[in-house]
Write a protein that holds these residues in place. Structure first.
Motif, PDB file in Angstrom:
ATOM      1  N   MET A 194       0.834  -1.193   0.000  1.00  0.00           N
ATOM      2  CA  MET A 194       0.000   0.000   0.000  1.00  0.00           C
ATOM      3  C   MET A 194       0.871   1.246   0.000  1.00  0.00           C
ATOM      4  O   MET A 194       1.834   1.355   0.761  1.00  0.00           O
ATOM      5  CB  MET A 194      -0.926   0.016   1.212  1.00  0.00           C
ATOM      6  CG  MET A 194      -2.014   1.090   1.096  1.00  0.00           C
ATOM      7  SD  MET A 194      -3.230   1.073   2.436  1.00  0.00           S
ATOM      8  CE  MET A 194      -2.418   2.074   3.675  1.00  0.00           C
ATOM      9  N   ASN A 195       0.544   2.169  -0.864  1.00  0.00           N
ATOM     10  CA  ASN A 195       1.269   3.435  -0.978  1.00  0.00           C
ATOM     11  C   ASN A 195       0.265   4.486  -1.426  1.00  0.00           C
ATOM     12  O   ASN A 195      -0.186   4.471  -2.580  1.00  0.00           O
ATOM     13  CB  ASN A 195       2.406   3.302  -1.994  1.00  0.00           C
ATOM     14  CG  ASN A 195       3.293   4.528  -2.073  1.00  0.00           C
ATOM     15  OD1 ASN A 195       2.848   5.641  -1.800  1.00  0.00           O
ATOM     16  ND2 ASN A 195       4.545   4.338  -2.458  1.00  0.00           N
ATOM     17  N   LEU A 196      -0.103   5.376  -0.539  1.00  0.00           N
ATOM     18  CA  LEU A 196      -1.091   6.408  -0.850  1.00  0.00           C
ATOM     19  C   LEU A 196      -0.440   7.698  -1.322  1.00  0.00           C
ATOM     20  O   LEU A 196      -1.116   8.711  -1.480  1.00  0.00           O
ATOM     21  CB  LEU A 196      -1.961   6.689   0.382  1.00  0.00           C
ATOM     22  CG  LEU A 196      -2.648   5.478   1.010  1.00  0.00           C
ATOM     23  CD1 LEU A 196      -3.538   5.914   2.169  1.00  0.00           C
ATOM     24  CD2 LEU A 196      -3.443   4.696  -0.016  1.00  0.00           C
ATOM     25  N   ARG A 197       0.860   7.647  -1.582  1.00  0.00           N
ATOM     26  CA  ARG A 197       1.590   8.821  -2.052  1.00  0.00           C
ATOM     27  C   ARG A 197       1.634   8.908  -3.580  1.00  0.00           C
ATOM     28  O   ARG A 197       1.454   9.979  -4.152  1.00  0.00           O
ATOM     29  CB  ARG A 197       3.035   8.778  -1.520  1.00  0.00           C
ATOM     30  CG  ARG A 197       3.863  10.008  -1.862  1.00  0.00           C
ATOM     31  CD  ARG A 197       5.302   9.829  -1.378  1.00  0.00           C
ATOM     32  NE  ARG A 197       5.351   9.463   0.028  1.00  0.00           N
ATOM     33  CZ  ARG A 197       5.219  10.337   1.021  1.00  0.00           C
ATOM     34  NH1 ARG A 197       5.035  11.626   0.765  1.00  0.00           N
ATOM     35  NH2 ARG A 197       5.271   9.944   2.272  1.00  0.00           N
ATOM     36  N   HIS A 198       1.885   7.770  -4.240  1.00  0.00           N
ATOM     37  CA  HIS A 198       2.106   7.753  -5.684  1.00  0.00           C
ATOM     38  C   HIS A 198       1.135   6.793  -6.367  1.00  0.00           C
ATOM     39  O   HIS A 198       0.581   5.890  -5.746  1.00  0.00           O
ATOM     40  CB  HIS A 198       3.526   7.281  -6.010  1.00  0.00           C
ATOM     41  CG  HIS A 198       4.607   8.160  -5.495  1.00  0.00           C
ATOM     42  ND1 HIS A 198       4.689   9.504  -5.764  1.00  0.00           N
ATOM     43  CD2 HIS A 198       5.683   7.875  -4.705  1.00  0.00           C
ATOM     44  CE1 HIS A 198       5.755  10.015  -5.187  1.00  0.00           C
ATOM     45  NE2 HIS A 198       6.374   9.047  -4.525  1.00  0.00           N
ATOM     46  N   THR A 199       0.981   6.976  -7.674  1.00  0.00           N
ATOM     47  CA  THR A 199       0.431   5.947  -8.540  1.00  0.00           C
ATOM     48  C   THR A 199       1.473   5.635  -9.602  1.00  0.00           C
ATOM     49  O   THR A 199       2.303   6.490  -9.948  1.00  0.00           O
ATOM     50  CB  THR A 199      -0.888   6.378  -9.216  1.00  0.00           C
ATOM     51  OG1 THR A 199      -0.645   7.493 -10.079  1.00  0.00           O
ATOM     52  CG2 THR A 199      -1.927   6.754  -8.173  1.00  0.00           C
ATOM     53  N   TYR A 200       1.423   4.395 -10.114  1.00  0.00           N
ATOM     54  CA  TYR A 200       2.415   3.918 -11.077  1.00  0.00           C
ATOM     55  C   TYR A 200       1.690   3.449 -12.341  1.00  0.00           C
ATOM     56  O   TYR A 200       1.332   2.271 -12.461  1.00  0.00           O
ATOM     57  CB  TYR A 200       3.233   2.785 -10.475  1.00  0.00           C
ATOM     58  CG  TYR A 200       3.998   3.185  -9.236  1.00  0.00           C
ATOM     59  CD1 TYR A 200       5.183   3.904  -9.318  1.00  0.00           C
ATOM     60  CD2 TYR A 200       3.519   2.860  -7.962  1.00  0.00           C
ATOM     61  CE1 TYR A 200       5.873   4.288  -8.178  1.00  0.00           C
ATOM     62  CE2 TYR A 200       4.202   3.239  -6.822  1.00  0.00           C
ATOM     63  CZ  TYR A 200       5.382   3.948  -6.939  1.00  0.00           C
ATOM     64  OH  TYR A 200       6.067   4.319  -5.804  1.00  0.00           O
ATOM     65  N   PRO A 201       1.475   4.356 -13.301  1.00  0.00           N
ATOM     66  CA  PRO A 201       0.688   3.996 -14.491  1.00  0.00           C
ATOM     67  C   PRO A 201       1.309   2.882 -15.310  1.00  0.00           C
ATOM     68  O   PRO A 201       0.585   2.170 -16.026  1.00  0.00           O
ATOM     69  CB  PRO A 201       0.645   5.311 -15.291  1.00  0.00           C
ATOM     70  CG  PRO A 201       0.931   6.383 -14.301  1.00  0.00           C
ATOM     71  CD  PRO A 201       1.854   5.785 -13.293  1.00  0.00           C
TER      72      PRO A 201
END
Length: 223
Positions: free
Chosen positions: A115-122
């Protein structure tokens, strides 16, 4: 009954999110005891909630409860009118099965997509194992009447939805391919008032935990 809750990083701790949602989403009061993971303060926090070795853990008038399954069942017993589990016996049995499988399974998804609510990785490319976990999730969700009608799994928000909230964030963070009904279910999680409150706490905290950011191009978190 008084409760206190031990949790780790808002930005990264998926199990802490589950534990916190069990209180906030159902209007149950709790005092939160928070520390960044892998720090001396975190290990001191665990000591205060012994015998737990992990977060979340809660302390009640009857002692410490240190596993999310036990926490959910305990809170449901204490708050029978909160709607934490579905009303019908058949739906409760199905909900408990979903909760238990989420609790113990989906290890490929968990390992590859923390879980990482900082970034998204398209540009993230899921492995076959992660894709199989996503297919299993969609199969389980599709068996629930509420999900089929565009609502929460059992119509109203329950502990089953709590358990899948971090999965919804993973689908967003890693741009995992899912069906239109799953996209709608994920979107509902992202707009749930308690999740929005949790992510605001994560952003305000601003802590960066080593090992949770991938070396891939990033995009802004939606919203």
């Amino acid at each position: 009954m008084a409760h206190s809750l031990a949790i780790g990083d808002y930005m990264y701790s998926s199990w802490s999110l589950r534990g916190w949602l069990m209180f906030d989403a159902f209007g149950i009061n709790v005092d939160v005891d928070y520390a960044h993971m892998r720090t001396p303060e975190f290990f001191a926090l665990l000591d205060r909630f012994a015998p737990t070795r992990l977060v979340p853990a809660m302390r009640t008038d009857n002692g410490v409860v240190w596993d999310t399954l036990a926490m959910g069942e305990t809170l449901n017993e204490e708050n029978p009118d909160a709607g934490m589990l579905p009303a019908s016996t058949a739906d409760r049995a199905q909900a408990r099965s979903l909760i238990a499988e989420m609790h113990s399974g989906f290890t490929a998804l968990r390992g590859a997509c923390p879980m990482n609510l900082r970034h998204t990785y398209p540009d993230f490319e899921p492995s076959d194992e992660v894709s199989a976990d996503i297919a299993r999730l969609e199969h389980l969700w599709s068996r629930c009447a509420g999900y089929q009608s565009g609502k929460w799994l059992f119509g109203a928000y329950t502990l089953a939805d709590v358990m899948f909230a971090p999965v919804a964030t993973r689908i967003v963070t890693y741009n995992l391919p899912v069906s239109a009904p799953a996209q709608a279910y994920v979107a509902a999680h992202m707009q749930h008032p308690s999740f929005l409150k949790w992510r605001a706490l994560a952003v305000a905290d601003g802590h960066v935990q080593e090992g949770y950011d991938l070396e891939l191009p990033t995009a802004n978190w939606p919203g």
